[in-house]
Design an enzyme around this catalytic site. Structure first.
Site, short mmCIF file in Angstrom:
data_model
loop_
_atom_site.label_atom_id
_atom_site.label_comp_id
_atom_site.label_asym_id
_atom_site.label_seq_id
_atom_site.Cartn_x
_atom_site.Cartn_y
_atom_site.Cartn_z
N LYS A 12 -0.16 3.79 4.40
CA LYS A 12 -0.42 3.69 2.96
C LYS A 12 0.41 4.74 2.23
CE LYS A 12 -3.84 1.18 4.77
NZ LYS A 12 -4.05 1.02 6.23
N ASN B 215 0.81 -1.22 0.00
CA ASN B 215 0.00 0.00 0.00
C ASN B 215 0.85 1.27 0.00
OD1 ASN B 215 -2.38 -1.52 0.13
ND2 ASN B 215 -2.30 -1.60 2.37
N HIS C 218 -14.50 -1.35 6.69
CA HIS C 218 -13.36 -2.12 7.19
C HIS C 218 -13.70 -2.87 8.48
CE1 HIS C 218 -9.26 -2.72 8.89
NE2 HIS C 218 -8.95 -2.87 7.62
N GLU D 212 -16.10 4.70 4.17
CA GLU D 212 -14.70 4.91 3.81
C GLU D 212 -14.61 5.80 2.58
OE1 GLU D 212 -12.14 1.40 3.87
OE2 GLU D 212 -13.77 0.27 4.78
N SER E 55 -10.84 -0.71 0.71
CA SER E 55 -9.52 -1.34 0.64
C SER E 55 -9.46 -2.58 -0.24
CB SER E 55 -9.05 -1.72 2.05
OG SER E 55 -9.95 -2.62 2.66
N HIS F 288 -7.09 4.88 2.56
CA HIS F 288 -6.50 4.64 1.24
C HIS F 288 -6.63 5.85 0.32
CE1 HIS F 288 -5.74 0.34 1.93
NE2 HIS F 288 -6.80 0.43 2.70
N ASP G 112 -13.44 7.11 7.18
CA ASP G 112 -12.10 6.50 7.25
C ASP G 112 -11.48 6.63 5.86
OD1 ASP G 112 -9.88 4.88 7.26
OD2 ASP G 112 -10.86 3.17 8.19
#
Length: 385
Positions: A236, A47, A133, A175, A179, A207, A204
């Site tokens: 990440k 990542n 997540h 998110e 992910s 990424h 969140d």
């Protein structure tokens, strides 16, 4: 049934489903490479989206921080573990992302758990994206609040749940970039539905932060929204580890009193905070813009060139490019054959992803070259034949 029998049965079930997880001791290398048993592979599973884990300025920052502070914080931030380096990083993050306060955590998992456990009470309700997540869904399930999951990336589904009667408060969770699928949430619509007196919105952006948006400010800046709670992680695009929660002054003070994952954990090493300041400096700079531009070119190129592969592609325009095999055994076989060709691509299987959606989770980085991606595409075409 004895403890040993329970453990053996659980492991046997995972083996039978070709879902047993293992770890491999790998040597991270620059330029999108990885080392194992004296060999080098092209790494398409990490990542480190901007390649900052080996950036000279970030490495120097950690070395200089270790010279000044030592290698550990030696305590919770509430005792003796909070250093000027932590304070400076929090201030820089808050200014960069446009929040009054930032609080550092040792991981994104800890940050998500801390916020949810500290905030939620018995009569409250959590409304979380179905594919959020594990750190978010686990914390929600273990909290005293009720948990309802809305259809993935469906603001209308969220809106219907928000209208259901409730005596307490509501927390909406999603998110920025997911992910496993790499798809992006419709944040502007989700934020519009969440504009209610009894509701907080928590994003969140593990990424997205650093890898997307103006100046790398992430998914929320790209969508033009400002959630009540923003979680960014540093494992990440920042190339290091740790996380931060961005929020209001009052909520930060509240978390300092009640967030057990913050209060009872040893703080991140101050040297790490210095390294993260260096990473943030790169992310905010013209160099960071160039790295994100390079990454975007890779994403467009890979998507166009992989269209003919006999695998189902996800609808992702981010660095995460899943290729769905469906079957666990097929995912493992393709990953093994790619590894024989010098390509490190990890097979992701249930329960990390829903049943029947085993996949190759390919991640592209700015550290890769066009030739690296061509090598990956050639390998995929060969093994899929």
């Amino acid at each position: 049934m004895s403890w040993q029998q329970r453990i053996d049965q659980a492991l046997d079930a995972r083996r039978a489903a070709r879902a047993l997880r293992t770890r491999t001791a790998l040597h991270g290398l620059p330029a999108g490479r990885i080392g194992y048993q004296g060999r080098r592979w092209l790494n398409f599973s990490g990542n480190d989206y901007l390649g900052l884990s080996h950036h000279p300025a970030v490495i120097r920052g950690w070395q200089q921080g270790a010279d000044e502070y030592g290698v550990g914080s030696a305590g919770s931030g509430h005792v003796t573990g909070y250093a000027p380096a932590h304070q400076q990083l929090e201030a820089e993050l808050a200014q960069w992302l446009g929040y009054p306060r930032a609080l550092l955590f040792i991981s994104g998992f800890a940050a998500n758990q801390a916020v949810i456990h500290a905030l939620m009470a018995k009569d409250d309700r959590i409304l979380a994206d179905r594919l959020a997540h594990a750190s978010l869904l686990e914390a929600a399930a273990l909290s005293p609040a009720g948990l309802r999951r809305f259809t993935h990336n469906d603001p209308a589904s969220l809106g219907r749940l928000l209208e259901k009667p409730l005596s307490g408060q509501q927390l909406v969770i999603t998110e920025g970039v997911f992910s496993m699928d790499g798809d992006q949430a419709p944040l502007a619509e989700i934020a519009r539905h969440s504009q209610r007196p009894d509701t907080l919105l928590m994003i969140d952006d593990a990424h997205g932060a650093g890898a997307t948006g103006p100046q790398g400010r992430g998914s929320c800046a790209l969508a033009g929204i400002h959630p009540d709670i923003l979680v960014v992680t540093f494992g990440k695009a920042f190339g290091v580890s740790g996380a931060a929660v961005l929020c209001s002054e009052a909520l930060a003070d509240y978390l300092l009193q009640f967030a057990r994952h913050l209060i009872y954990s040893t703080a991140m090493p101050p040297a790490q905070a210095v390294a993260l300041q260096a990473a943030l400096g790169v992310i905010r700079s013209p160099e960071g813009d160039a790295l994100r531009g390079h990454l975007d070119e890779h994403i467009d190129y890979f998507r166009a060139a992989s269209a003919g592969l006999p695998l189902t592609r996800g609808d992702s325009h981010t660095a995460i490019q899943p290729l769905i095999t469906g079957d666990n055994a097929r995912a493992l076989t393709i990953a093994a054959r790619l590894r024989e060709r010098g390509l490190w691509v990890t097979a992701i299987r249930p329960p990390t992803v829903p049943p029947g959606t085993a996949r190759l989770r390919i991640t592209l980085t700015a550290a890769h070259t066009r030739r690296d991606i061509d090598t990956l595409l050639e390998g995929l075409a060969h093994v899929c034949q």
